[in-house]
Scaffold this active site. Structure first.
Site, PDB file in Angstrom:
ATOM      1  N   TRP A 176     -16.556 -14.393  34.035  1.00 51.33           N
ATOM      2  CA  TRP A 176     -15.322 -14.331  33.245  1.00 51.33           C
ATOM      3  C   TRP A 176     -14.188 -14.753  34.160  1.00 51.33           C
ATOM      4  CZ3 TRP A 176     -10.352 -13.391  32.642  1.00 51.33           C
ATOM      5  CH2 TRP A 176      -9.804 -13.204  31.372  1.00 51.33           C
ATOM      6  N   GLU A 177     -13.682 -15.937  33.916  1.00 57.42           N
ATOM      7  CA  GLU A 177     -12.528 -16.381  34.682  1.00 57.42           C
ATOM      8  C   GLU A 177     -11.724 -17.361  33.847  1.00 57.42           C
ATOM      9  OE1 GLU A 177     -13.903 -18.175  38.328  1.00 57.42           O
ATOM     10  OE2 GLU A 177     -14.604 -19.993  37.349  1.00 57.42           O
ATOM     11  N   ILE A 178     -10.420 -17.285  34.003  1.00 54.34           N
ATOM     12  CA  ILE A 178      -9.497 -18.268  33.437  1.00 54.34           C
ATOM     13  C   ILE A 178      -8.797 -18.908  34.620  1.00 54.34           C
ATOM     14  CG2 ILE A 178      -7.455 -18.649  32.028  1.00 54.34           C
ATOM     15  CD1 ILE A 178      -8.180 -16.316  30.333  1.00 54.34           C
TER      16      ILE A 178
END
Length: 414
Positions: free
Chosen positions: A312-314
Site C-alpha cells: 500500500w503506497e501512494i
C-alpha cells in the site's frame, strides 16, 4: 499508440532538398553543442530516446497494450468523459476542491491467475473511494493478459478506464548478465532452510527487482504523476470521503503509507552496507531534514530494518524517475542483492525515500483502514464508519515503526 506505418519514399524538389539538408545540419550541430554542454538537455534527450524505443518495442509487439472500459475493448488512446460533477481542469479556480482530480492512476502488477483475488481488491476500492472519482487503472504483467482477465477487471471497475500492458522481458523475466546464477542458486538454497517468505523463489526476486527499478518506466505510466498501488486480496475498511491523490498534490507530498514494520534481517544482510557506500560516493543526493534517523538507531552503523509496507503506497512518480533514485537503484542492481540475497522493493523504496526526501514530503494516511494478510491498519478515531476492530491495528505492535516515525517527524493528526 498506433501501429507503425509501412515505409514510404520521400520525394523532394532540388531546391527544397538543399534547404532540408541545411536545416538538418543546423539541428544536428545544435544537438551536439547542447548535448556536450548541458547536463539537463543530455538527460532529457536520453530519457526521450529511451521512452521512444520502449514505445516502439511495445507498438511492434503483437501483445501491445490495450484499453478496456466497462468490460469492452476501446481504442488505446480512448478515455471516458469525467464522471458527473467532476472536472479534470486543476487550474480552474472556481471549482470546489472535491470536484477536481489529480493526474493519477492505480497501478496493479498481477498475473492472470490473480484474477479472483484481484476482483475483491478492486471491488473494495470502487466501493470505498473510486466510484466517486473514476481514476484509471493500469495493469502490468510479464505475460499477456487473458481476455477473461480484461473483461472481468474492466467490468468491476465500472466507470474507470483500464489499460493492460506487457512488461518488457529484459526488465522482468531476464536475469541481468552480470549475475552469477551459481551464487544466486546457492543463496536461494540456503535461504530455503530458514522460515523466510519466498526465500527459495527466483520469480519473487524478479518481481521485487521490477517493482524496485522499473514499473514507472512502462509507457502506460508516462503521462501520470501520481500512482496508488493495489495488490490482490486486500481489504479497505473505511469509506474514503476525500481524494488522497489531490492531498498528495496540494500538500506537495511524494510518498504516502499506512503500515510500517521491520524487514526480515536475513533477506538483506548487505543492503545497508551498499547504501552507505552509495551515500559516501554521492552525498549530494541526501535531502536536508530527511528520515535518516528513522532508518538507524545507532547513528548509521546499522540498519534498524524499518520500512514502509509498499503493498500500500501512494507516490509521486517523478521521485522514482529522478536522478537520485535512478543512481541508487543502478548501484544496488549492480551489487546483485536482488538475486544473491532477497532484497525486497519495500526496504529499497523506503530507504531511498527516507534519504532523498524531506520529512514533510511524507504523509501517514492514518484515516484509511487497510488489510493485507497478515497485518492491518484500523483507524482509532473512525470506529463508527470503519468495518474493523480499532484494537486490532498493527501500529500498536512492537514490530511497527510508525511510533518512531511520529516521534521523529513530530506527527500530529491533520
Amino acid at each position: 499508440m498506433t501501429p507503425s506505418s509501412p515505409g514510404c519514399i520521400l520525394r523532394v524538389p532540388p531546391a527544397r532538398f538543399i534547404l532540408l539538408v541545411l536545416v538538418i545540419v543546423v539541428l544536428a550541430v545544435s544537438h551536439l553543442v547542447l548535448n556536450s554542454t548541458s547536463n539537463e538537455y543530455n538527460k532529457h534527450f536520453k530519457d526521450k530516446i529511451s521512452q521512444t524505443l520502449a514505445s516502439l518495442a511495445l507498438t511492434n509487439n503483437k501483445n501491445q497494450p490495450s484499453t478496456w472500459f466497462n468490460g469492452h475493448k476501446r481504442p488505446l488512446a480512448w478515455s471516458p468523459p469525467p464522471p458527473q460533477g467532476l472536472n479534470n481542469d486543476d487550474d480552474t479556480p472556481t471549482l470546489a476542491k472535491e470536484h477536481r482530480r489529480a493526474n493519477a492512476t492505480f497501478v496493479i502488477l498481477a498475473r492472470n491467475s490473480d484474477i479472483w483475488d484481484l476482483l475483491a481488491s478492486i471491488r473494495g476500492m470502487q466501493d470505498r473511494f473510486n466510484s466517486k472519482y473514476n481514476y484509471p487503472y493500469v495493469f502490468l504483467n510479464e505475460e499477456p493478459f487473458s481476455e477473461e482477465f480484461k473483461i472481468h477487471t474492466s467490468a468491476i471497475a465500472a466507470g474507470s478506464t483500464c489499460s493492460y500492458g506487457l512488461i518488457p522481458r529484459q526488465e522482468f523475466l531476464d536475469v541481468p548478465a552480470w549475475i552469477d546464477m551459481d551464487r544466486a542458486n546457492a543463496g536461494m538454497a540456503e535461504m530455503s532452510k530458514k522460515p523466510i517468505p519466498y526465500g527459495w523463489s527466483l520469480p519473487y526476486r524478479k518481481m521485487c527487482r521490477y517493482q524496485s527499478g522499473f514499473f514507472w518506466k512502462h509507457p502506460l505510466l508516462y503521462g501520470y504523476k501520481y500512482y496508488w498501488r493495489i495488490e490482490p486480496n486486500v481489504k479497505y475498511f473505511c469509506d474514503i470521503d476525500y481524494d488522497p491523490f489531490l492531498l498528495m498534490q496540494e500538500r506537495n507530498k511524494s510518498y504516502g503509507f499506512v503500515v510500517t514494520l521491520k524487514e526480515y534481517a536475513d533477506t538483506i544482510p548487505t543492503l545497508w552496507a551498499e547504501t552507505k557506500k552509495f551515500i559516501e560516493a554521492h552525498p549530494q543526493y541526501l535531502a536536508n531534514k530527511n528520515l535518516y534517523d528513522w532508518l538507524t538507531s545507532d547513528g548509521g552503523e546499522t540498519y534498524n530494518l524499518c520500512h514502509f509496507w509498499s503493498n500500500w503506497e501512494i507516490g509521486n512518480l517523478d521521485f522514482w524517475r529522478g536522478e537520485a533514485y535512478a543512481k541508487y537503484f543502478e548501484w544496488l542492481d549492480r551489487a546483485g542483492g536482488f538475486f544473491y540475497e532477497r532484497w525486497g522493493d519495500a526496504p529499497v523504496h523506503s530507504i531511498a525515500a527516507a534519504l532523498f526526501l524531506t520529512q514533510d514530503e511524507f504523509h501517514f494516511f492514518q484515516d484509511i483502514g487497510y488489510r493485507h494478510e497478515p497485518f492491518q491498519h484500523c483507524p482509532q478515531d473512525k470506529a463508527d464508519v470503519c468495518a474493523c476492530n480499532p484494537a486490532d491495528t498493527f501500529e500498536t505492535h512492537w514490530y511497527s515503526c510508525t511510533p518512531s516515525f511520529k516521534t521523529i517527524t513530530g506527527w500530529k493528526p491533520e
